[in-house]
Design a protein around this motif. Sequence first.
Motif, mmCIF file in Angstrom:
data_model
loop_
_atom_site.group_PDB
_atom_site.id
_atom_site.type_symbol
_atom_site.label_atom_id
_atom_site.label_comp_id
_atom_site.label_asym_id
_atom_site.label_seq_id
_atom_site.Cartn_x
_atom_site.Cartn_y
_atom_site.Cartn_z
ATOM 1 N N TYR A 119 0.913 -1.142 0.089
ATOM 2 C CA TYR A 119 -0.009 0.003 -0.083
ATOM 3 C C TYR A 119 0.988 1.263 0.199
ATOM 4 C CZ TYR A 119 -3.887 -3.050 1.623
ATOM 5 O OH TYR A 119 -4.659 -4.090 2.083
ATOM 6 N N ARG A 120 0.285 2.208 -0.308
ATOM 7 C CA ARG A 120 1.118 3.768 -0.140
ATOM 8 C C ARG A 120 1.479 3.675 1.466
ATOM 9 N NH1 ARG A 120 -2.726 8.265 -2.179
ATOM 10 N NH2 ARG A 120 -1.037 9.110 -0.601
ATOM 11 N N LEU A 121 2.609 4.041 1.702
ATOM 12 C CA LEU A 121 3.113 4.440 3.118
ATOM 13 C C LEU A 121 2.122 5.051 4.147
ATOM 14 C CD1 LEU A 121 5.052 3.933 5.153
ATOM 15 C CD2 LEU A 121 6.400 6.240 4.402
ATOM 16 N N THR A 122 1.283 6.141 3.409
ATOM 17 C CA THR A 122 0.305 6.536 4.144
ATOM 18 C C THR A 122 -0.873 5.921 4.832
ATOM 19 O OG1 THR A 122 -0.964 7.238 2.365
ATOM 20 C CG2 THR A 122 0.387 9.097 3.149
ATOM 21 N N GLU A 123 -1.020 4.941 3.937
ATOM 22 C CA GLU A 123 -1.927 3.789 4.596
ATOM 23 C C GLU A 123 -1.393 3.018 5.902
ATOM 24 O OE1 GLU A 123 -4.967 3.411 3.158
ATOM 25 O OE2 GLU A 123 -4.616 5.037 1.838
ATOM 26 N N PHE A 124 -0.225 2.924 6.079
ATOM 27 C CA PHE A 124 0.284 2.389 7.374
ATOM 28 C C PHE A 124 0.307 3.185 8.525
ATOM 29 C CE2 PHE A 124 1.662 -0.267 3.817
ATOM 30 C CZ PHE A 124 1.852 -1.535 4.440
ATOM 31 N N MET A 125 0.002 4.678 8.329
ATOM 32 C CA MET A 125 0.230 5.491 9.432
ATOM 33 C C MET A 125 -0.999 5.047 10.428
ATOM 34 S SD MET A 125 2.995 7.186 9.255
ATOM 35 C CE MET A 125 3.788 5.826 8.302
ATOM 36 N N ARG A 126 -0.710 4.839 11.720
ATOM 37 C CA ARG A 126 -1.634 4.580 12.828
ATOM 38 C C ARG A 126 -2.425 5.842 13.166
ATOM 39 N NH1 ARG A 126 -1.023 1.812 18.507
ATOM 40 N NH2 ARG A 126 -3.231 1.102 18.600
ATOM 41 N N THR A 127 -2.017 7.191 13.366
ATOM 42 C CA THR A 127 -2.740 8.307 13.470
ATOM 43 C C THR A 127 -2.330 9.358 12.440
ATOM 44 O OG1 THR A 127 -1.067 9.104 14.970
ATOM 45 C CG2 THR A 127 -2.708 7.445 15.978
ATOM 46 N N ASP A 128 -3.166 10.367 12.649
ATOM 47 C CA ASP A 128 -2.749 11.425 11.711
ATOM 48 C C ASP A 128 -1.538 12.252 12.347
ATOM 49 O OD1 ASP A 128 -4.985 11.242 9.964
ATOM 50 O OD2 ASP A 128 -6.326 12.725 11.494
ATOM 51 N N ARG A 129 -1.355 12.200 13.464
ATOM 52 C CA ARG A 129 -0.153 12.453 14.100
ATOM 53 C C ARG A 129 1.293 11.963 13.647
ATOM 54 N NH1 ARG A 129 4.048 11.726 17.055
ATOM 55 N NH2 ARG A 129 3.290 9.649 17.622
ATOM 56 N N ASP A 130 0.970 10.875 13.255
ATOM 57 C CA ASP A 130 2.142 9.880 12.717
ATOM 58 C C ASP A 130 2.491 10.108 11.302
ATOM 59 O OD1 ASP A 130 2.659 8.244 14.953
ATOM 60 O OD2 ASP A 130 1.089 7.077 14.360
ATOM 61 N N LEU A 131 1.289 10.782 10.565
ATOM 62 C CA LEU A 131 1.509 11.064 9.285
ATOM 63 C C LEU A 131 2.073 12.607 9.106
ATOM 64 C CD1 LEU A 131 0.991 10.697 6.212
ATOM 65 C CD2 LEU A 131 -1.269 11.333 6.580
ATOM 66 N N THR A 132 1.909 13.354 10.039
ATOM 67 C CA THR A 132 2.257 14.638 9.926
ATOM 68 C C THR A 132 3.671 14.666 10.458
ATOM 69 O OG1 THR A 132 0.191 15.475 10.608
ATOM 70 C CG2 THR A 132 1.954 16.954 11.281
ATOM 71 N N MET A 133 4.078 13.908 11.301
ATOM 72 C CA MET A 133 5.354 13.687 11.816
ATOM 73 C C MET A 133 6.155 13.167 10.698
ATOM 74 S SD MET A 133 7.287 11.980 14.856
ATOM 75 C CE MET A 133 6.259 12.538 16.070
ATOM 76 N N LEU A 134 5.920 12.119 9.805
ATOM 77 C CA LEU A 134 6.362 11.603 8.600
ATOM 78 C C LEU A 134 6.792 12.723 7.694
ATOM 79 C CD1 LEU A 134 7.536 9.218 7.071
ATOM 80 C CD2 LEU A 134 5.304 8.843 6.025
ATOM 81 N N ARG A 135 5.487 13.300 7.281
ATOM 82 C CA ARG A 135 5.808 14.513 6.346
ATOM 83 C C ARG A 135 6.647 15.869 6.598
ATOM 84 N NH1 ARG A 135 -0.589 14.288 4.314
ATOM 85 N NH2 ARG A 135 -0.004 12.691 2.649
ATOM 86 N N GLN A 136 6.896 15.931 8.035
ATOM 87 C CA GLN A 136 7.953 16.770 8.453
ATOM 88 C C GLN A 136 9.388 16.564 7.946
ATOM 89 O OE1 GLN A 136 7.154 17.257 12.652
ATOM 90 N NE2 GLN A 136 5.594 18.836 12.436
ATOM 91 N N PHE A 137 9.429 15.161 8.173
ATOM 92 C CA PHE A 137 10.888 14.710 7.861
ATOM 93 C C PHE A 137 11.253 14.548 6.545
ATOM 94 C CE2 PHE A 137 10.527 13.851 12.090
ATOM 95 C CZ PHE A 137 12.042 14.286 12.608
ATOM 96 N N GLU A 138 10.338 14.858 5.435
ATOM 97 C CA GLU A 138 10.501 14.476 4.108
ATOM 98 C C GLU A 138 11.085 15.686 3.244
ATOM 99 O OE1 GLU A 138 6.824 11.956 2.225
ATOM 100 O OE2 GLU A 138 6.340 13.989 2.492
#
Length: 59
Positions: free
Chosen positions: A40-59
């Motif tokens: 799946y796209r990596l975003t589908e594996f994020m458990r919470t919105d906070r995790d997705l936000t944190m991931l995007r901050q490191f891109e």
Amino acid sequence: MDEAAVQLLCPECAKHWQSAPRDLPASDAVFHCPNCHASYRLTEFMRTDRDLTMLRQFE
């Protein structure tokens, strides 16, 4: 200083784990579950919105 970590959850097998954002591909990349190898796209594996936000901050 503590290293950031994001929580991941496989949509198919429900495996739960965490990883450092720097060890993951871009949020729109296809990612494979290390347990069942579901793809799946990596975003589908994020458990919470906070995790997705944190991931995007490191891109």
